[in-house]
Every structure is written in C-alpha cells, then in structure tokens.
Design an enzyme around this catalytic site. Structure first.
Site, mmCIF file in Angstrom:
data_model
loop_
_atom_site.group_PDB
_atom_site.id
_atom_site.type_symbol
_atom_site.label_atom_id
_atom_site.label_comp_id
_atom_site.label_asym_id
_atom_site.label_seq_id
_atom_site.Cartn_x
_atom_site.Cartn_y
_atom_site.Cartn_z
ATOM 1 C CE1 TYR A 15 -3.479 -2.541 -0.068
ATOM 2 C CE2 TYR A 15 -4.073 -2.132 2.150
ATOM 3 C CZ TYR A 15 -4.092 -2.723 0.931
ATOM 4 O OH TYR A 15 -5.459 -3.823 0.858
ATOM 5 C CE LYS A 64 -16.155 0.819 -10.604
ATOM 6 N NZ LYS A 64 -16.112 -0.342 -9.870
ATOM 7 C CG LEU A 108 -18.546 3.151 0.876
ATOM 8 C CD1 LEU A 108 -18.211 4.631 1.714
ATOM 9 C CD2 LEU A 108 -19.791 2.750 1.226
ATOM 10 C CG PHE A 145 -20.527 8.296 -3.531
ATOM 11 C CD1 PHE A 145 -21.732 8.497 -2.863
ATOM 12 C CD2 PHE A 145 -19.509 7.568 -3.153
ATOM 13 C CE1 PHE A 145 -21.669 7.972 -1.636
ATOM 14 C CE2 PHE A 145 -19.489 6.960 -1.835
ATOM 15 C CZ PHE A 145 -20.682 7.164 -1.202
ATOM 16 C CB SER A 192 -14.077 -1.596 -3.333
ATOM 17 O OG SER A 192 -13.016 -1.029 -3.680
#
Lengths: 301, 301, 301
Positions: C54, C217, C213, C219, C211
């Site tokens: 990350y 995509k 949320l 929003f 992911s």
C-alpha cells in the site's frame, strides 16, 4: 537422466512422457520404431502415452509391433492408454457419430484391445479420455476395480476432467485417481482458470499436459497473442542461453509446483532431446510471470 | 406399473412426478381434479409436485379441495412443495418486488399455508425453491430440523441450486438433502455444464427435472436449434416406433444414470400416459448422444 | 460501541475494519495519524487493514511512525497485513513486471518488513493478497506454520481467492484460514456469483469486503447501472431516515448473514462515524432485495 514423479507410493513415471498420438504419421518401420523407443528409454523417458483411438485406432498396434521385437523392454516402461471416445472411422463402421462410451462393456473391450495391440499383459495406467455426460460413476468404479483385480490395469486416471467430474468419480473409488491429463501450455490457461490444476494440487495429483508446445501455434505465430508470447519466449531463451523456445515452453510447465508432466509429441529424436535438456532449466518467478503476463495479454491484477 | 426411486432408505418417489404448476389453468371441478389424481395413482405416478406460489398462490388449494373429497388417498401419494419465493401478487399485496425469503419465519408460515391448502398434516418433501443470496444456512437448517421434529415435513431438498449452494446447505444439516429440482431437457444442458448433475451423482441424489419437454419450445421449433433437435427426435422416434417425440424426450432423461425424475406438466391424461409408456423405452448410447450432439450443435470433443 | 466478530475461538475483530490503503494520500503528521488511530479505537474500530504494497510500499511505515508515539496502543488493536504481490516501483527496482510471489522466502521477508514498518512484534492476521498461479500450497502451509510458531503471525487468511483456491490452501493447513478479503458491494456481486461467499458460509468464515462503497462509482453515478442503484439507495435512505447512501451501502453488507466485515477506506473521521452508525441500521429483506434487484438490473428468477 530425467527425474521421476511418484504418482503413488509404488508407481512413478518419468518427468516427461512421450506421446504416440501421431505414431502412424511418422512412417517408421517396426525396427525404426523399436530404435526410437530404446532411445527414449536411454534418455530416461519411460512413460509412453497412448489411446485406443490414436491414428484412427492404429497407433497402439504400431507400437506393439515394435515392442514385440524386444519384449523384455516391457518392464522398463510405463504404458498409459485411454478409452471412452468412439470415433467415426472405417475401422469402426458401427459408429454413426462421434460419441463417448464409459460403460463397463466398452471399457473392458477397449482395454482388451489395447493389451492385444500393445503386446502387453497389463497397462500401468488407464485414463478415461473425456468426461462423459452419460457416465455412471458407480459403473466406472466397478469396472476399474475389476480391471485392477484381474491385473489388467494397475493405476487409473482421467483426462480433460473438470474438478466436479474428478470429484464425482473419485468419490466412488477405493483408490485415488493418479492423474488428470489436460491441455496446458503458454497459449492455454483454461485449466488454471477452471480450478483443474488447483484441484490436482489439493489432491497431490500430478497432471499430465497435452499440447505442451501449443500444438504448433506459437511457432506459426499467426495470431497477435501467439506473436506476443513468442516474443517473450525468445527474450527468455536468449537470457538463459537455451537452444529453442520449445525448451522455454517445457521449462515453464516443469517449473510449476504441481509437477506437471509434459507429453512430448514429436517423433524426431533431436526434438525429444531438446525437451529432456529443458528439464534442467530453472526459470525465475519473474520469468515465469513474464510468460504468464504475455498469455494473459495484461499485467496481473 | 412405473418403477420407484429410493431417495432415502425409507422414502421413495415414483419414476415420474406429476407437476401441478398449471392446475389453475386446467379449469377442472373438484370432482374432475380428484378423478385426475386417482388416474395418476392408478398409473403409478404417486409423487405430486407443488409450490406455494403456483397459480399465483392458488394451486395448492385447488389440489386440496380435491383431496378433501377422498382424504384416504393421502397415504397413497407423496406431496412435494416449495417455498422461498415471494411474488408480486394481489394475494400478497405487501410484496413490492419479487424477492426471496428463506427466513425461519417465512419457511414455517409457508409450510403451514401449504399444509392447510393441501388438506394434509405433513409434506413428504419440502424444497427451497431458489438459492437465496441472503440465505442463512444455519437458520434454514434449524428450521428444517424443527419442521421434521414437529412431523410437518418428512424430507428436505432444494431447487435450482448450484453445487456450491447445495454443499453450503448440506454442510449445516444432520440429514441429507434428498433432491435438487432443476431444469433439464434436450434444449437445456445448463445443469450438465455447471456441475449440478455431477454433484447429484457424487452424492447419490436423484435430481428432479422441470420443463422436461423444453416448455414447448421443441414442438414450436421456432429456433434453428429447436428445429435441429426436433429432427433428431423425429428420426429416433421412427427408429423406435415410439408414439411421439415427447416420449423420446422423457426417455432421454430416464435413461440417464443419475436417475433423473421428470416432472410431467400436462393435465391431459393421454399425455401423462404417453410419459408413463416412455419409461419402457431404452435408448442406445449412440441414440442418446445423437440428441446430445443436436443440443450442442456440434460433435463432442 | 461496535460489535465484534469472532474469527476463531480466541480471535475477534471489530464489525468494521479500517483500511490504510490510502494513508499516504491523507497527508497527516505522525501526531495526526495517532489521533486518527485513537479516534478509531474510541469508536470500537480496532482492526486495521494493511498490505506491504500500500502506498507503493510506504503506508505500513507511516502507520508505524504513529504507533511508535504511543506503543501501548498495540494491544488494543488487531493488525492485518498482506503479502504476495510484487509491484513495479522505485522502491523495488528489481521488479521488471508486476507479479506474484508466494515463496517461503518472499512471505517471510515481507512479514519481517511489515513488522519493522508497523513497529510491532506480531501481526494478528496475515493474508495472501492474490491467488498465485505459481503457488505451492505445501510451501505456503509450511511458511504459515513457521511464522505461527515464531510468534510473528497469529492468524492467517487469504484475499481474492476463489473457492477452489481457498480449498486448495486449506487442505494443506493444520488450522483454518480465518477470512477471505474480497470485493463486495452493491455494484459488485461477483463473489455471490462465483461461490466465494457461499464457501465462506459453508466454512463459517467471515469475509472482509474491500471497496464496500464501490470505489466511489455510486457517488459519481456515471453509468446507467450506477444511477439505477443510486436511485434505490436514495429511496431507502429516505425511508430509513439515514444520513447518507453510504450508510445504506454499509448496512446492505452488514445485514448479510455471512457476517461480512466492510473495510472503511476514508481518512475523514466523520465518514468513519457514518459507517459506525450504519451498524445500527436494519434493512428488511425486501429493502435488501430492492438493492439486489437494482444491481442485477432485473427481478430475481
């Protein structure tokens, strides 16, 4: 000398198998066939892959003609054959279509034919050639058991089976299936994608790989995909000072932890020697994945 | 007389089941419905397939009205019902969309409704109608256990479940699921391709087949595929001197080693008798594969 | 306070996990990072999700800098990390392509790096980041065993593994894999379709959802599908008096019986608090299926 791969505690095969699919096309005399077989044994390739249907039902007999000339070689080799496909053929005029038959009657007839044709009293390994939508796994299991007890077949496996099919048949047997012979090559990742290789690894089963050299597609490089993979193979061949991209394709299979057994299909001894030499090639993970990426057509996720 | 298929040691169903999906469309009086049921029992079709939702939640009651006229018939039949789907319906105004419900509350309510509507104190077999993405398999298992202990349901199964879904629910149960009712026909090989029939064979579970006559698609033969299959069915019908291609479609299922139970959907007795007669038809493997090949659209690999 | 989810008898994680995927982008000082961590702990979010890669191999160290400021917090949290992917990166100039490495050597090196970077003596949970076509499951199992015995890693899991891959690795281990971290959201039903969530339920394994949320995509709602789902989320948000459609998306995951652990990705505390509040929201089955239907684009079968 080639390594060996243990398929069970008391049954091993050579790290590469020789396929006799196209034996009828090689146009060799019985004596020449025998010399080829002896050369293979000298190289450590002792596992010979047949099927009832190869060469339109003729190849097993061509092999048997050669073996008959020096019958004592039988103990130095492992004979693999297959059954379950019925071809449209002048040699089987009763077949109106190509279909599968995994009935007890057909398996036993086919094995008896193979034994006669190969001039042997036993097969080391019998494979069901294709998953049969009309298979009765209990009947196949009963048949395998009988063939084992009669000493006609010592070990059993399958070919082109999906994990669900492998599990179905395994669940009916008192002994393990020892291999699943499937297509695996730098052009064909199908058996990575459908869980077949993973199922083999889960069950400690070494898969055999047919068309390890992509059936020639890489050499012709007619598609964009084939050309892309070929370029990567050429690059790695150069980096490793290998003799040919064929060696890199074999090495790509041999370096996989599932202990994949590539089946060499060529009847030319120098091609076979090239394959044997490939068993010495070590690919780094990065090299292995360069080939994988070229097959995917995009980087890994 | 029709054979029977053992689903467990102490539970068998008839080799063909009768479906009551369209009972509401048959426009029969209760007495006529009773006569149809009695004729089925005389033919050896003792297994009657229902669902809470059939006929927009009305079919079970129509059956029950008939059974009430001769309640002693209950012991001569096996009643199968299903739950888990919630339809948009005037009879269920609270449903704003079609959805699934495999909660304990809904399963128990639905079974109680089925028992009331069918005029029976128990179901021989309850199926979860569809795999539910919101299923809690532990909750379903607990509910099945309770229904079994209360004597309301004697055996349990599923419908339209993939192997992964079958395994998930099975793993939570102390007793086996006895069937998976899925679509299988000469037009629909989906459950051959996705491992469902193989999973049934592995687990010694006999699948039930809905739409065994392709939902009429073969008779209409509007697509090229349907016409192609129909031609092969006609040819085999002629070879076997059968009464109809419907019989060949039933025989194609009945000859499969998984012991597939076709569900007859017609309310016309002569159609049902045709199905029963099909149970005598033996297809050769080659005939079976001619149909398979026509469904594939190409020879087998 | 948030609930906890037991992954094994003696290992639980918080009902929501915090992801530090984008920690490098949040542009916080070590003290600010520490304050964020303390706020998370106060909210009951104690499970912190990392990976070696990350932030181009930088995020673990950024977290460790903060933890070092208050080392006693270590015992109040569960640290999750991952390994197995090798990125093209200035920080790893030896990588010519992106590839996977699940060799013993790489796993151990990567864990040692993670421990150093995170300023900790142990990971609570280590995940193999991606299924590796070159994985040797026996080697991975041996490596996990060693890491466990050395006390460097207490629990093991996987990420983005299909059921066949999960089974393959599980079969080699003496202890269970405790999670499979996969993408699940109202826009992504892939792991419902491929049997992954069902396999988790079968094995009583709680999946973690990345992911949750939809990666933003919903929003942006640029596609017809995203707009369609967003409309349904807005409607349900209104019906439930929720603060945001993000809450409905979390609730949709939290209401699933598999005990899905959503990974919150935001570095803004008010967003995290919104997620925590979502844990109180109960969706009816009908509401859950309205979202499901909007994701499918058609009613259920």
């Amino acid at each position: 000398m080639l390594d060996r791969v243990q398929l069970t505690e008391d049954f091993s095969i050579s790290r590469l198998a020789q396929g006799f699919w196209r034996l009828a096309d090689w146009d060799l005399s019985p004596q020449e066939r025998l010399e080829f077989i002896e050369s293979l044994l000298d190289l450590g390739i002792t596992t010979f892959d047949h099927a009832d249907i190869y060469g339109d039902y003729t190849c097993e007999n061509l092999f048997g003609e050669a073996l008959e000339l020096k019958a004592e070689l039988r103990e130095e080799m492992e004979l693999v054959s297959k059954c379950g496909i019925k071809l449209i053929s002048e040699n089987r005029p009763e077949h109106e279509i190509k279909y599968y038959d995994t009935s007890k009657e057909h398996i036993i007839n086919s094995v008896n034919n193979s034994l006669n044709n190969l001039r042997t009293e036993y097969l080391d390994l019998l494979l069901i050639h294709r998953p049969d939508p009309l298979m009765d796994p209990d009947e196949v299991a009963e048949t395998f058991k009988q063939l084992k007890e009669e000493g006609k077949v010592r070990n059993f496996g399958v070919s082109n089976f999906l994990p669900s099919q492998f599990e179905m048949l395994s669940s009916k047997l008192d002994f393990p299936l020892v291999t699943n012979q499937v297509e695996i090559s730098v052009m064909n990742f199908e058996n990575f994608d459908n869980g077949t290789i993973e199922k083999c690894q889960e069950k400690d089963v070494s898969p055999m790989a047919w068309s390890p050299l992509t059936g020639g597609k890489i050499f012709k490089a007619k598609s964009e995909k084939a050309q892309r993979i070929k370029n990567v193979l050429e690059e790695i061949k150069k980096d490793l000072n290998a003799d040919s991209i064929a060696q890199i394709m074999y090495a790509w299979l041999l370096n996989h932890p599932a202990q994949i057994i590539p089946i060499v299909g060529s009847g030319k001894l120098y091609r076979v020697k090239e394959a044997v030499a490939a068993a010495e090639i070590e690919l780094t993970r990065q090299q292995w994945f360069k080939i994988w990426q070229s097959g995917l057509g995009h980087p890994v996720a």
